[in-house]
Design a protein around this motif. Structure first.
Motif, short mmCIF file in Angstrom:
data_model
loop_
_atom_site.label_atom_id
_atom_site.label_comp_id
_atom_site.label_asym_id
_atom_site.label_seq_id
_atom_site.Cartn_x
_atom_site.Cartn_y
_atom_site.Cartn_z
N GLU A 8 -3.29 -15.66 2.07
CA GLU A 8 -2.30 -16.59 2.03
C GLU A 8 -2.77 -17.67 0.86
O GLU A 8 -3.61 -18.58 1.34
CB GLU A 8 -2.14 -17.31 3.21
CG GLU A 8 -0.91 -18.40 3.28
CD GLU A 8 -0.70 -18.85 4.75
OE1 GLU A 8 -1.07 -19.97 5.03
OE2 GLU A 8 0.04 -18.07 5.47
N ILE A 9 -2.14 -17.75 -0.27
CA ILE A 9 -2.68 -18.38 -1.38
C ILE A 9 -2.42 -20.04 -1.05
O ILE A 9 -3.17 -20.95 -1.24
CB ILE A 9 -1.96 -18.10 -2.77
CG1 ILE A 9 -2.18 -16.51 -3.04
CG2 ILE A 9 -2.30 -18.87 -3.73
CD1 ILE A 9 -1.43 -15.59 -3.93
N ASN A 10 -1.24 -20.37 -0.60
CA ASN A 10 -0.75 -21.43 -0.17
C ASN A 10 0.50 -21.48 0.78
O ASN A 10 0.85 -20.40 1.10
CB ASN A 10 -0.41 -22.37 -1.54
CG ASN A 10 0.64 -21.82 -2.39
OD1 ASN A 10 1.67 -21.08 -2.21
ND2 ASN A 10 0.30 -21.83 -3.84
N ALA A 11 1.07 -22.51 0.75
CA ALA A 11 2.17 -22.40 1.66
C ALA A 11 3.38 -21.60 1.27
O ALA A 11 4.46 -21.40 2.09
CB ALA A 11 2.70 -23.88 2.05
N LYS A 12 3.68 -21.14 0.01
CA LYS A 12 4.58 -20.62 -0.55
C LYS A 12 4.23 -19.20 -1.02
O LYS A 12 5.10 -18.46 -1.13
CB LYS A 12 5.06 -21.42 -1.66
CG LYS A 12 5.73 -22.53 -1.47
CD LYS A 12 6.33 -23.45 -2.52
CE LYS A 12 7.28 -24.56 -2.28
NZ LYS A 12 7.90 -25.27 -3.42
N ASN A 13 3.13 -18.68 -1.12
CA ASN A 13 2.58 -17.71 -1.68
C ASN A 13 1.74 -17.04 -0.96
O ASN A 13 0.55 -17.53 -0.26
CB ASN A 13 1.96 -17.75 -3.01
CG ASN A 13 2.86 -18.29 -4.07
OD1 ASN A 13 3.76 -17.26 -4.86
ND2 ASN A 13 3.03 -19.45 -4.38
N SER A 14 2.03 -15.71 -0.58
CA SER A 14 0.91 -14.83 0.17
C SER A 14 0.97 -13.42 -0.28
O SER A 14 2.08 -13.00 -0.72
CB SER A 14 1.39 -14.88 1.67
OG SER A 14 2.58 -14.16 2.07
N LEU A 15 -0.02 -12.72 -0.25
CA LEU A 15 -0.41 -11.42 -0.75
C LEU A 15 -0.66 -10.50 0.48
O LEU A 15 -1.56 -10.79 1.34
CB LEU A 15 -1.32 -11.26 -1.98
CG LEU A 15 -0.90 -12.05 -3.23
CD1 LEU A 15 -2.15 -12.03 -4.14
CD2 LEU A 15 0.21 -11.38 -3.78
N GLN A 16 -0.17 -9.16 0.52
CA GLN A 16 -0.76 -8.34 1.32
C GLN A 16 -0.93 -6.92 0.65
O GLN A 16 -0.19 -6.32 -0.02
CB GLN A 16 0.28 -7.89 2.28
CG GLN A 16 0.62 -9.10 3.46
CD GLN A 16 -0.43 -9.11 4.66
OE1 GLN A 16 -1.25 -8.13 4.81
NE2 GLN A 16 -0.41 -10.19 5.60
N LEU A 17 -2.33 -6.47 0.65
CA LEU A 17 -2.66 -4.92 0.05
C LEU A 17 -2.95 -4.26 1.21
O LEU A 17 -3.84 -4.48 2.04
CB LEU A 17 -3.81 -5.42 -0.68
CG LEU A 17 -4.27 -4.06 -1.57
CD1 LEU A 17 -3.41 -3.35 -2.35
CD2 LEU A 17 -5.71 -4.32 -2.24
N THR A 18 -2.31 -3.02 1.28
CA THR A 18 -2.55 -1.98 2.24
C THR A 18 -2.84 -0.74 1.30
O THR A 18 -2.19 -0.35 0.58
CB THR A 18 -1.34 -1.82 3.03
OG1 THR A 18 -0.26 -1.51 2.54
CG2 THR A 18 -1.12 -3.05 3.92
N PHE A 19 -3.68 0.18 2.18
CA PHE A 19 -4.11 1.40 1.54
C PHE A 19 -4.40 2.24 2.82
O PHE A 19 -4.98 2.14 3.82
CB PHE A 19 -5.28 1.34 1.03
CG PHE A 19 -5.53 2.76 0.18
CD1 PHE A 19 -4.87 2.98 -0.96
CD2 PHE A 19 -6.56 3.61 0.56
CE1 PHE A 19 -5.11 4.20 -1.88
CE2 PHE A 19 -6.75 4.86 -0.01
CZ PHE A 19 -6.06 5.00 -1.33
N THR A 20 -3.39 3.32 3.17
CA THR A 20 -3.60 4.22 4.08
C THR A 20 -3.33 5.57 3.66
O THR A 20 -2.51 5.99 2.89
CB THR A 20 -2.40 3.79 5.21
OG1 THR A 20 -2.86 4.67 6.54
CG2 THR A 20 -1.05 4.01 4.81
N GLY A 21 -4.18 6.46 4.61
CA GLY A 21 -3.96 7.96 4.41
C GLY A 21 -4.52 8.81 5.45
O GLY A 21 -4.89 8.15 6.12
N ALA A 22 -3.95 10.07 5.42
CA ALA A 22 -4.28 11.00 6.47
C ALA A 22 -4.74 12.48 6.15
O ALA A 22 -3.69 13.36 6.16
CB ALA A 22 -3.06 11.02 7.46
N PRO A 23 -5.81 12.56 5.48
CA PRO A 23 -6.06 13.93 4.95
C PRO A 23 -6.12 15.02 6.13
O PRO A 23 -6.77 14.50 7.20
CB PRO A 23 -7.43 13.75 4.24
CG PRO A 23 -7.94 12.39 4.90
CD PRO A 23 -6.90 11.72 5.26
N GLN A 24 -5.58 16.05 5.94
CA GLN A 24 -5.57 17.13 7.12
C GLN A 24 -5.44 18.46 6.91
O GLN A 24 -5.16 18.62 5.69
CB GLN A 24 -4.34 16.68 7.78
CG GLN A 24 -2.96 16.83 7.32
CD GLN A 24 -2.39 18.08 7.15
OE1 GLN A 24 -2.72 19.16 8.11
NE2 GLN A 24 -1.75 18.61 6.02
#
Length: 928
Positions: A304-320
């Motif tokens: 949460e950079i400030n009250a106006k800006n936020s970032l979310q980075l996700t990385f997901t996987g399922a090797p099978q």
């Protein structure tokens, strides 16, 4: 001075005494205003103080107030914040009873950036929807496939497909999952060439799902996506999830074993947050010869950079990797593998034993991670910008057997290359490939073959001699982005505008997995390099590196790339008051298809690399919801889609020539609904009409000599209508009921054309064969479904639940040979069936806070061990006496003998999949 001190001490003592004696207790129960269920872990805060608690597993809370009156502020993820006044006398308890929270997707900002996630809102968005929370998924899914959690949703039909791990499929309102938009955090994940979704690639998605919403029909998504039947919105856990974690272990039937660990930091003072998850699942599989191993990982980072800006980075996987049952055996084959005439529903024709180990010719292996970066920018009080950039890198494919010995392949109906118990005789195949003479099951001797002079006299397999295990690889690189601007005008109007851009490259080829004793594989499929001897053998298992290079692979059979570019724009205008919500939405997209073939055409041939074939598409839809009062609401919606065809319809028969009959598919939908809400009963009822014209369809051939081939249909038109009911009831504080009913009428409208091809893309039979389909029932899904379930809380922390669902009007998949005449028998109806599932949950507190507990869960599916057919690949009707006429009279003896081979009235040559029998799983989770 002394007097003043006494006054101060007396006053201080009076304040302390007053505080002690003014304390009172406040209790209540928080429930879900939409679904009627309790909300565990809801936050209850006395406004203006730091006094707060979270609700227990039953949604109940108790807190102590130092004041006689005030307000409680109640919050729960995904629901509107509610303020409730209280007034409690000293040393007394005030029970506020049941407090109902209403769902509100705007509060999902705590989960993901919601500007690109189109979540329908109860009593506001005019669409038919059902929402499944994480708690229900984690409790009831157990060792089932992820889509199966939707089995009690109206007009949804989910089966385990062929029965391998992750091979399940979902159907909504009679439309398969290629025509259902699957969205993860607002990102479309349907394959850009075929629109297919393989749940084995998303095997771990249930572990990270915060909630899932199914929107039936055209839905509320602003994107121009393939939501003919509906949209499945999956919202995953966020980086700034509350601090805590879980360790769990599960066991189940057929050596099922799963371990999971997860932890979240919560949002820290510096605005950073992180959430991680890892799981591993293994098992032998319910179906014979379907062992599997799957991993799942999730990494989420928030800032949460400030009250106006936020970032979310996700990385997901399922090797099978998992072994499959690709071919659908006939009923006769299931019965031959069973005892006392009963089918062996576990029977699998795709595997055998090799050197004492299970060996399958049908193995699927894949690793398809997805990374996304979400940026949420609150420009001002009325304007916000949401952006998501994402990438997906798929690596893997599926294996099969290729070649023959003495003119026999592993699927030859007589079973000459099988052991007496029906398994593929892989040791015998190895002996022949190694240069030995072999004896087939029927006693035929196949002499040893001569070595290939071109390979130094060694033993060489080819598509015509010797049998190898090969893989069809379907890897891809996929990048995209969605940007959406949301602007409010005054109190009532909201305007959205945005863009959806994607680029995709699919890499398709075959390579050798196992030569099975031979020294090389001779391949002539590359016209630029004929008569190649391939010695490379590549394991049918996923790489842990999602970006692993594929350029070094020795390729055979086919080798082509598909490129797809997508540029779309969308806009929506919404008008909302307390009672009325109305919207109109439109989207336009350009989809470009390009085919590059490295084998079929000389590199100098212009057809070796086509230009982009650009096709415009889009949609327009709108709807109105009106809240008559706090309990009743009504809605209507309508929409029209001009949908681009799939890649294989643009370039049919796997060639680089554009389909001369190419046209967009046209979908028109209408829907109307009514909703009722109260603290003890909820209900939704809706009716729908969907028209689908100019449909293009590719259907795999899964059995017989042409297994691996396919059918290309064009000109299909369908009409789908139906009614749906969904309801819940709170009978007492401890007993809750749920139920649903849906009845559809799904039929083809008019006639169609079909072309048939073998595994090498060679035409089979007559070209452009006419099919008489008008009025034929659409198969592959139950048109009538119903379910009823109950949850009973025995004591605090202990609950039991059970559910019974019924499926009727289930028709077989269409077999083209049955519809070449206008005097056909229509669709083959399969026997109806009902299944019961049950479970027990027990939660034990083990710490000072509510979130520290041990959770025990036991699930049993198909409790009554019902034997049933879940789907049929063929449409063969039982013969009548007229089919046994000899000399003008029926051969009664032959007819009676045939009748004895029928199974529940079905012809024994129908290729079917039986559903699973009784299964179970038990899990223990430590939450902290």
């Amino acid at each position: 001075m002394k007097t003043m001190k006494n006054w101060l001490l007396s006053g201080l003592l009076f304040m302390v005494v007053s505080t002690v004696f003014s304390q009172g207790k406040i209790t209540g129960t928080i429930t879900d205003g939409q679904m009627g269920g309790s909300l565990p872990s809801a936050n209850v805060l006395i406004k203006g103080t730091s006094t707060a608690v979270v609700t227990d597993i039953d949604g109940k809370f108790t807190l102590t107030s130092a004041t006689e009156s005030g307000e409680l502020v109640i919050t729960f993820l995904g629901y509107e914040t509610k303020t409730v006044a209280f007034k409690v006398a000293a040393n007394k308890t005030q029970n506020l009873g049941t407090i109902v929270l209403s769902s509100n997707s705007e509060s999902l900002d705590d989960v993901v950036v919601t500007g690109v996630v189109d979540i329908a809102k109860d009593r506001k968005t005019p669409v038919a929807m059902s929402t499944i929370k994480a708690a229900e998924i984690q409790e009831k899914l157990g060792n089932q496939e992820f889509p199966e959690i939707l089995n009690n949703t109206p007009s949804v039909y989910v089966t385990k497909g062929s029965g391998g791990f992750g091979d399940s499929r979902i159907n909504i309102r009679g439309f398969d999952q290629k025509n259902i938009a699957i969205m993860v955090n607002g990102v479309p994940v349907n394959d850009m060439e075929t629109s297919a979704v393989y749940w084995s690639n998303w095997a771990g998605i249930s572990d990270v799902t915060t909630f899932m919403q199914v929107q039936r029909g055209l839905g509320s998504s602003k994107l121009a996506i393939s939501s003919v039947g509906g949209t499945v919105n999956i919202v995953t856990r966020a980086a700034d999830k509350k601090e805590g974690g879980t360790l769990s272990n599960s066991i189940g039937n057929d050596q099922y074993l799963k371990f999971l660990a997860t932890y979240s930091t919560g949002k820290m003072d510096n605005g950073l947050s992180a959430s991680v998850l890892f799981s591993r699942t293994t098992g032998d599989g319910y179906v014979d010869g379907t062992k599997f191993e799957a991993h799942n990982y999730f990494i989420g980072l928030g800032y949460e950079i400030n009250a106006k800006n936020s970032l979310q980075l996700t990385f997901t996987g399922a090797p099978q990797t998992h072994n499959q049952r690709f071919t659908s055996p006939t009923i006769a084959q299931y019965r031959a593998a069973g005892t006392d005439g009963e089918p062996n529903k576990r029977y699998n024709r795709d595997f055998g034993t090799y050197n004492g180990e299970e060996y399958s010719f049908k193995s699927n292996y894949y690793h398809k991670p997805i990374a996304s970066l979400n940026w949420d920018y609150q420009i001002n009080e009325t304007t916000k910008l949401a952006t998501v950039l994402y990438g997906s890198w798929g690596r893997g494919g599926g294996s099969s057997a290729v070649g023959s010995i003495g003119g026999k392949n592993v699927y030859t109906p007589a079973g000459d290359l099988r052991t007496p118990d029906g398994q593929i005789d892989i040791n015998k195949i190895n002996a022949y490939n190694s240069g030995q003479a072999i004896t087939l099951l029927d006693g035929t001797v196949v002499p040893a073959r001569a070595g290939d002079a071109g390979f130094g006299g060694g033993q060489v397999n080819s598509s015509g001699s010797g049998i190898s295990k090969i893989a069809s690889v379907n890897s891809h690189d996929w990048y995209g982005g969605v940007i959406s601007l949301n602007k409010k005008f005054g109190q009532n109007f909201t305007f959205d505008i945005g863009a959806d851009v994607r680029t995709y490259k699919g890499m398709h080829y075959q390579n050798v997995n196992d030569l099975l004793g031979a020294g090389a594989f001779k391949d002539n499929s590359d016209v630029n390099n004929p008569n190649r001897y391939l010695t490379g053998q590549y394991a049918s298992e996923p790489s842990g590196n999602p970006w692993v290079s594929t350029s070094y692979q020795q390729r055979l059979g086919f080798n082509n790339d598909g490129k797809v570019n997508w540029v779309g724009g969308f806009t929506q205008l919404e008008y909302a008051t307390e009672k009325l919500t109305a919207f109109i939405q439109g989207a336009l997209s350009n989809e470009g298809f390009k085919r590059i073939d490295h084998f079929k055409y000389l590199s100098t041939d212009p057809l070796s690399e086509t230009k982009y074939e650009n096709i415009l598409g889009g949609n327009v839809k709108g709807g109105v919801n009106y809240n008559l009062n706090e309990q009743h609401n009504v809605y209507v919606n309508a929409g029209y889609y001009s949908k681009q065809p799939f890649f294989n319809a643009v370039y049919p028969n796997n060639t680089s020539i554009v389909n001369p009959y190419l046209t967009n598919e046209k979908i028109t939908g209408f829907e109307a609904g009514y909703g009722f809400r109260s603290s003890f009963f909820t209900a939704n009822v809706n009716v729908y009409y969907t028209s689908w014209k100019d449909r293009n369809l590719r259907q795999n051939i899964t059995s017989g000599d042409n297994a691996g081939g396919y059918l290309d249909f064009r000109g299909l038109s369908e009409i789908h209508t139906g009614v749906e009911l969904e309801m819940t009831a709170k009978i007492t504080d401890d007993l809750r009921l749920n139920g649903m009913f849906s009845m559809g009428s799904w039929s083809y409208d008019g006639n169609a054309i079909v072309n048939t091809y073998d595994v090498s893309n060679n035409p089979i039979g007559a070209a452009n064969q006419s099919l008489y389909m008008n009025g034929v029932k659409v198969g592959d899904a139950a048109q009538t479904t119903a379910s009823v379930g109950a949850t009973y809380k025995v004591v605090k922390g202990l609950s039991v639940d059970a559910n019974y669902r019924f499926n009727d009007k289930l028709y077989a998949l269409i077999s083209p040979q049955n519809f070449t005449s206008p005097n056909n028998q229509g669709s083959l109806e399969l026997p109806s069936y009902g299944l019961m599932d049950a479970g027990v949950t027990f939660r034990v507190p083990v710490g000072k806070s509510e979130k520290q507990n041990l959770n025990f869960r036991f699930n049993m599916n198909n409790v009554l061990n019902k034997l049933y057919i879940s789907e049929s690949r063929t449409n063969t009707f039982a013969k009548t006496q007229n089919d046994f006429m000899t000399g003008g009279a029926p051969d009664v003896a032959a007819y009676n003998a045939y009748q004895a081979t029928l199974y529940k009235g079905l012809d024994p040559n129908n290729q079917v999949y039986f559903g699973f029998g009784r299964t179970w799983n038990f899990s223990v989770a430590y939450n902290f």
